[in-house]
Design a protein around this motif. Structure first.
Motif, mmCIF file in Angstrom:
data_model
loop_
_atom_site.group_PDB
_atom_site.id
_atom_site.type_symbol
_atom_site.label_atom_id
_atom_site.label_comp_id
_atom_site.label_asym_id
_atom_site.label_seq_id
_atom_site.Cartn_x
_atom_site.Cartn_y
_atom_site.Cartn_z
ATOM 1 N N PRO A 160 42.330 36.523 35.981
ATOM 2 C CA PRO A 160 42.529 35.533 37.045
ATOM 3 C C PRO A 160 44.015 35.353 37.333
ATOM 4 O O PRO A 160 44.842 35.385 36.423
ATOM 5 N N VAL A 161 44.343 35.151 38.595
ATOM 6 C CA VAL A 161 45.741 35.112 39.012
ATOM 7 C C VAL A 161 45.910 34.062 40.103
ATOM 8 O O VAL A 161 44.986 33.809 40.881
ATOM 9 N N THR A 162 47.083 33.433 40.144
ATOM 10 C CA THR A 162 47.380 32.410 41.154
ATOM 11 C C THR A 162 47.942 33.062 42.414
ATOM 12 O O THR A 162 48.406 34.206 42.387
ATOM 13 N N ARG A 163 47.929 32.304 43.488
ATOM 14 C CA ARG A 163 48.491 32.820 44.737
ATOM 15 C C ARG A 163 49.995 33.058 44.624
ATOM 16 O O ARG A 163 50.524 34.014 45.201
ATOM 17 N N SER A 164 50.689 32.189 43.888
ATOM 18 C CA SER A 164 52.135 32.380 43.747
ATOM 19 C C SER A 164 52.438 33.667 42.988
ATOM 20 O O SER A 164 53.408 34.374 43.297
ATOM 21 N N ARG A 165 51.611 33.993 42.005
ATOM 22 C CA ARG A 165 51.828 35.241 41.257
ATOM 23 C C ARG A 165 51.540 36.454 42.140
ATOM 24 O O ARG A 165 52.250 37.458 42.084
ATOM 25 N N ILE A 166 50.502 36.352 42.975
ATOM 26 C CA ILE A 166 50.195 37.445 43.906
ATOM 27 C C ILE A 166 51.368 37.660 44.858
ATOM 28 O O ILE A 166 51.799 38.791 45.094
ATOM 29 N N GLU A 188 37.219 34.782 44.783
ATOM 30 C CA GLU A 188 36.796 33.390 44.716
ATOM 31 C C GLU A 188 37.679 32.635 43.737
ATOM 32 O O GLU A 188 38.366 33.251 42.899
ATOM 33 N N GLU A 189 37.660 31.302 43.847
ATOM 34 C CA GLU A 189 38.417 30.472 42.913
ATOM 35 C C GLU A 189 37.676 30.415 41.577
ATOM 36 O O GLU A 189 36.447 30.405 41.535
ATOM 37 N N THR A 190 38.458 30.356 40.507
ATOM 38 C CA THR A 190 37.862 30.284 39.166
ATOM 39 C C THR A 190 38.723 29.395 38.283
ATOM 40 O O THR A 190 39.435 29.871 37.403
ATOM 41 N N GLY A 191 38.659 28.109 38.534
ATOM 42 C CA GLY A 191 39.430 27.169 37.736
ATOM 43 C C GLY A 191 40.876 27.089 38.184
ATOM 44 O O GLY A 191 41.245 27.519 39.285
ATOM 45 N N SER A 192 41.713 26.528 37.316
ATOM 46 C CA SER A 192 43.129 26.355 37.631
ATOM 47 C C SER A 192 43.986 26.687 36.423
ATOM 48 O O SER A 192 43.516 26.663 35.284
ATOM 49 N N GLU A 193 45.241 26.989 36.682
ATOM 50 C CA GLU A 193 46.183 27.325 35.622
ATOM 51 C C GLU A 193 46.592 26.056 34.886
ATOM 52 O O GLU A 193 46.998 25.078 35.513
ATOM 53 N N PRO A 194 46.506 26.028 33.553
ATOM 54 C CA PRO A 194 46.813 24.789 32.809
ATOM 55 C C PRO A 194 48.236 24.299 33.031
ATOM 56 O O PRO A 194 48.474 23.098 33.145
ATOM 57 N N SER A 196 50.518 24.812 35.613
ATOM 58 C CA SER A 196 50.909 24.364 36.955
ATOM 59 C C SER A 196 49.798 23.672 37.724
ATOM 60 O O SER A 196 50.064 22.988 38.707
ATOM 61 N N GLY A 197 48.555 23.860 37.308
ATOM 62 C CA GLY A 197 47.430 23.294 38.046
ATOM 63 C C GLY A 197 47.057 24.090 39.279
ATOM 64 O O GLY A 197 46.187 23.675 40.045
ATOM 65 N N ALA A 198 47.708 25.253 39.506
ATOM 66 C CA ALA A 198 47.410 26.088 40.676
ATOM 67 C C ALA A 198 46.059 26.763 40.505
ATOM 68 O O ALA A 198 45.636 27.085 39.377
ATOM 69 N N PHE A 199 45.368 27.001 41.619
ATOM 70 C CA PHE A 199 44.062 27.647 41.574
ATOM 71 C C PHE A 199 44.204 29.102 41.129
ATOM 72 O O PHE A 199 45.161 29.791 41.506
ATOM 73 N N LEU A 200 43.237 29.543 40.351
ATOM 74 C CA LEU A 200 43.172 30.939 39.923
ATOM 75 C C LEU A 200 42.098 31.655 40.741
ATOM 76 O O LEU A 200 41.091 31.054 41.127
ATOM 77 N N TYR A 201 42.323 32.945 40.980
ATOM 78 C CA TYR A 201 41.385 33.736 41.781
ATOM 79 C C TYR A 201 40.928 34.962 40.999
ATOM 80 O O TYR A 201 41.679 35.528 40.198
ATOM 81 N N ARG A 202 39.687 35.355 41.282
ATOM 82 C CA ARG A 202 39.114 36.558 40.678
ATOM 83 C C ARG A 202 38.243 37.250 41.717
ATOM 84 O O ARG A 202 37.909 36.670 42.755
ATOM 85 N N THR A 203 37.878 38.469 41.441
ATOM 86 C CA THR A 203 36.992 39.197 42.355
ATOM 87 C C THR A 203 35.551 38.720 42.176
ATOM 88 O O THR A 203 35.189 38.119 41.163
ATOM 89 N N THR A 204 34.710 39.012 43.171
ATOM 90 C CA THR A 204 33.320 38.569 43.153
ATOM 91 C C THR A 204 32.386 39.755 42.928
ATOM 92 O O THR A 204 32.807 40.920 42.889
ATOM 93 N N SER A 205 31.109 39.431 42.815
ATOM 94 C CA SER A 205 30.103 40.482 42.668
ATOM 95 C C SER A 205 30.012 41.334 43.932
ATOM 96 O O SER A 205 29.696 42.528 43.873
ATOM 97 N N LEU A 206 30.303 40.728 45.091
ATOM 98 C CA LEU A 206 30.312 41.491 46.337
ATOM 99 C C LEU A 206 31.405 42.561 46.301
ATOM 100 O O LEU A 206 31.200 43.681 46.796
ATOM 101 N N PHE A 207 32.534 42.238 45.701
ATOM 102 C CA PHE A 207 33.612 43.217 45.549
ATOM 103 C C PHE A 207 33.130 44.419 44.735
ATOM 104 O O PHE A 207 33.352 45.583 45.106
ATOM 105 N N LEU A 208 32.437 44.141 43.624
ATOM 106 C CA LEU A 208 31.920 45.241 42.796
ATOM 107 C C LEU A 208 30.877 46.048 43.558
ATOM 108 O O LEU A 208 30.818 47.275 43.463
ATOM 109 N N GLU A 209 30.050 45.339 44.330
ATOM 110 C CA GLU A 209 29.009 46.023 45.099
ATOM 111 C C GLU A 209 29.620 46.956 46.133
ATOM 112 O O GLU A 209 29.154 48.092 46.310
ATOM 113 N N LYS A 210 30.668 46.497 46.823
ATOM 114 C CA LYS A 210 31.305 47.328 47.835
ATOM 115 C C LYS A 210 31.954 48.564 47.229
ATOM 116 O O LYS A 210 31.990 49.632 47.851
ATOM 117 N N LEU A 211 32.471 48.430 46.007
ATOM 118 C CA LEU A 211 33.143 49.561 45.363
ATOM 119 C C LEU A 211 32.181 50.397 44.509
ATOM 120 O O LEU A 211 32.589 51.424 43.959
#
Length: 238
Positions: A160-166, A188-194, A196-211
């Motif tokens: 999981p990664v934040t938008r600022s890190r991306i 999709e969002e998956t919790g927050s970074e302890p 900074s409190g920034a939202f974390l993002y991860r890929t979804t099942s749709l991403f795996l399906e497309k690939l």
């Protein structure tokens, strides 16, 4: 009986001019104990400078400015914030917003202006939801841009990664691209970074399906294509 000549009238006495007696000024030491200097007039009260009047805007110009701002906001715009930006009274801004909302409803447009969460924002009307949904779902078939592919790759390998890190890894702001990927259901969002409190993002099942993958562990290794100090470079760019 004979009368003698008429006697001449006696002349009137000339008026004596009144002569005012000179007023003698008291000599120093007479009467008052000391001379009292004349009191200076108090200075005129200083008035605070009048505030500059707000710039005059016609109703049409103000309405256009409000609509333009509402088209680009990411969250409901408050009446106070609009009044500050446009330098207009809050009451006038409120009246314009209410008038715009009424006008949209009377015209039966596909969108309306609603008061939500203490502010105002444009929304599509509920009766047109099926068409909007179809458009969004069909839009998922559109090819992703280069920026979207790069952002998706960063999320896939660093999740999981934040938008600022991306943004730090790519070197550009990625907020808009992230929203696009979320809308298309690829991340999709998956919790927050302890920390900074920034939202974390991860890929979804749709991403795996497309690939055609079962899990992200099946992604090809990326390490051979990256410098050894990639993390230090990303941290330095924050």
């Amino acid at each position: 009986m004979e009368t003698g000549p008429a006697s001449e009238p006696e002349p009137l006495p000339e008026p004596v001019a009144e002569v005012e007696a000179p007023v003698e000024e008291p000599a120093p030491g007479d009467g008052a104990l000391f001379d009292v200097p004349a009191q200076a007039e108090p200075p005129a009260a200083q008035t605070a400078p009048a505030e500059a009047p707000a710039p005059v805007m016609s109703d049409a110009e103000l309405r256009g400015a409000v609509e333009a701002i509402l088209l680009i906001v990411d969250e409901p715009a408050t009446e106070v914030s609009l009044a500050q930006v446009l330098d207009q009274p809050v009451d006038r801004i409120r009246a314009v917003l209410e008038d715009i909302s009424r006008h949209y409803t009377q015209l039966g447009l596909g969108f309306d202006l609603r008061r939500v969460a203490g502010g105002w924002r444009l929304y599509t009307r509920a009766e047109y939801a099926p068409y909007v949904e179809k458009f969004v779902l069909d839009g998922q078939q559109i090819r992703l841009t280069q920026a979207a592919l790069e952002t998706l790759a960063v999320v896939a390998y660093k999740q999981p990664v934040t938008r600022s890190r991306i943004s730090a890894i790519r070197g550009v702001n990625c907020d808009g691209v992230v929203r696009t990927l979320v809308t298309r259901g690829l991340i999709e969002e998956t919790g927050s970074e302890p920390e900074s409190g920034a939202f974390l993002y991860r890929t979804t099942s749709l991403f795996l399906e497309k690939l055609g993958l079962d899990s992200v562990d099946q992604l090809p290794p990326l390490a051979p294509f990256l410098p050894d100090d990639i993390d230090e470079i990303a941290d330095a760019q924050r």
